[in-house]
Design a protein around this motif. Structure first.
Motif, mmCIF file in Angstrom:
data_model
loop_
_atom_site.group_PDB
_atom_site.id
_atom_site.type_symbol
_atom_site.label_atom_id
_atom_site.label_comp_id
_atom_site.label_asym_id
_atom_site.label_seq_id
_atom_site.Cartn_x
_atom_site.Cartn_y
_atom_site.Cartn_z
ATOM 1 N N ASP A 257 0.839 -1.200 0.000
ATOM 2 C CA ASP A 257 0.000 0.000 0.000
ATOM 3 C C ASP A 257 0.876 1.253 0.000
ATOM 4 O OD1 ASP A 257 -2.194 -1.691 0.147
ATOM 5 O OD2 ASP A 257 -2.329 -1.554 2.324
ATOM 6 N N PHE A 258 0.473 2.231 -0.800
ATOM 7 C CA PHE A 258 1.246 3.455 -0.976
ATOM 8 C C PHE A 258 0.357 4.688 -0.887
ATOM 9 C CE2 PHE A 258 3.534 0.201 -3.299
ATOM 10 C CZ PHE A 258 4.876 0.503 -3.129
ATOM 11 N N ARG A 259 0.990 5.830 -0.640
ATOM 12 C CA ARG A 259 0.373 7.138 -0.839
ATOM 13 C C ARG A 259 1.201 7.895 -1.880
ATOM 14 N NH1 ARG A 259 -4.660 8.490 1.256
ATOM 15 N NH2 ARG A 259 -3.973 10.630 1.593
ATOM 16 N N TYR A 260 0.508 8.658 -2.732
ATOM 17 C CA TYR A 260 1.159 9.459 -3.756
ATOM 18 C C TYR A 260 0.552 10.852 -3.744
ATOM 19 C CZ TYR A 260 1.853 11.409 -8.458
ATOM 20 O OH TYR A 260 2.115 12.247 -9.516
ATOM 21 N N ASP A 261 1.411 11.848 -3.530
ATOM 22 C CA ASP A 261 0.990 13.246 -3.527
ATOM 23 C C ASP A 261 1.344 13.861 -4.872
ATOM 24 O OD1 ASP A 261 0.430 15.884 -3.127
ATOM 25 O OD2 ASP A 261 1.822 16.190 -1.466
ATOM 26 N N PRO A 262 0.372 14.076 -5.759
ATOM 27 C CA PRO A 262 0.690 14.609 -7.089
ATOM 28 C C PRO A 262 1.228 16.034 -7.051
ATOM 29 C CG PRO A 262 -1.689 14.455 -6.765
ATOM 30 C CD PRO A 262 -1.064 13.781 -5.599
#
Length: 310
Positions: A257-262
């Motif tokens: 599981d990941f988080r990505y801040d564009p």
């Protein structure tokens, strides 16, 4: 493989018992449909006595347990002593993946970007002082399925700490805004891990919590290989998921599981799950299907790649 007799572990003692029962029901239907003979065990505190009896005449154990006792190396150790092959990861990988602080240290050493964290006590949280600058996340150090997770945002009132008293170890970590993304990985015996797909999770909840994961009423939207995700980000997620699987020494199926801040371009791994859900709402079966592997083929693959620790 010639094995036809499967012991299905279901239920168990953790906070994720209901998820396990749902996963196991789906697995049992698929295995019976594939021609396997299936018996079940719901392990309790007497597992040291009930498991040896249940293993008599069994060729492979399908571990559909989730959370503490079933996903953290404990049941895996018993199965190693019995020398009966079982699905999913072994003792060390299962234990490390459930231990979020330690697994993150290994990820960082392998060059996989992580979220800053530190240990915290319930007594410290009860003082009302923030252990990190807001926003931040409070979570048990050894738990799965977002059980016990709380997000503290700027301007929010006193944090509801109810339920955290049941955990021996807590941690806080920076909150990464942006998009919630997950990648499933399969590793056949003797082969390199292979990432299947990237799924974006859109939910009306504050984050992808337990209800968003397992309740049909939550109406969480799963977008497999989203077109809006930059190609280099998608490729990084696939490669880092494989690297995380390998770093922990996992085998069989996992999900990262990941988080990505564009806005900032930041990507951070949150955790690796060594027992991904197999419910009708779960992500691993959905991603496997996107590669042409239906549910029965997936669980059969898991049985065929079952193993004990060397």
């Amino acid at each position: 493989m010639s094995a036809a007799r499967i012991l299905l572990l279901r239920g168990g003692l953790s906070a994720e018992r209901e998820v396990s029962l749902t996963s196991a029901a789906e697995v049992e239907r698929a295995l019976l449909g594939a021609g396997y003979e299936v018996t079940s065990l719901d392990p309790g505190w007497d597992v040291a006595e009930t498991l040896p009896r249940a293993l008599e005449g069994v060729d492979v154990v399908f571990n559909a347990l989730h959370g503490k006792w079933g996903e953290d190396g404990n049941i895996q150790a018993l199965l190693n002593f019995a020398r009966v092959p079982y699905t999913h990861s072994g003792v060390m990988a299962s234990s490390l993946a459930m231990d979020k602080p330690r697994s993150k240290l290994l990820f960082a050493a392998a060059g996989i970007p992580i979220v800053h964290d530190r240990p915290v006590t319930l007594a410290e949280l009860r003082t009302g002082s923030d252990p990190l600058p807001r926003p931040y996340v409070i979570k048990p150090s050894h738990e799965g399925s977002s059980v016990g997770v709380k997000i503290v945002m700027p301007g929010s009132g006193p944090t509801d700490l109810s339920g955290l008293e049941t955990y021996d170890s807590l941690m806080v970590e920076d909150y990464v805004p942006g998009r919630e993304l997950t990648v499933s990985v399969l590793q056949a015996r003797g082969q390199a891990p292979r990432a299947l797909a990237v799924t974006e999770l859109e939910t009306d909840a504050a984050f992808y919590d337990y209800e968003a994961k397992y309740s049909a009423e939550a109406q969480t939207r799963h977008i497999v290989n989203p077109d809006s995700l930059p190609g280099d980000v998608q490729e990084a997620l696939l490669r880092w998921s494989e690297a995380a699987h390998e770093t922990l020494g996992c085998r069989g199926a996992t999900r990262a599981d990941f988080r990505y801040d564009p806005d900032s371009g930041r990507i951070a791994i949150l955790e690796v799950n060594t027992q991904p859900g197999l419910t009708p709402l779960s992500l691993l079966p959905e991603q496997a299907l996107a590669t042409g592997m239906d549910f029965t083929t997936l669980v059969t693959w898991m049985v065929e790649n079952a193993a004990c620790d060397a």
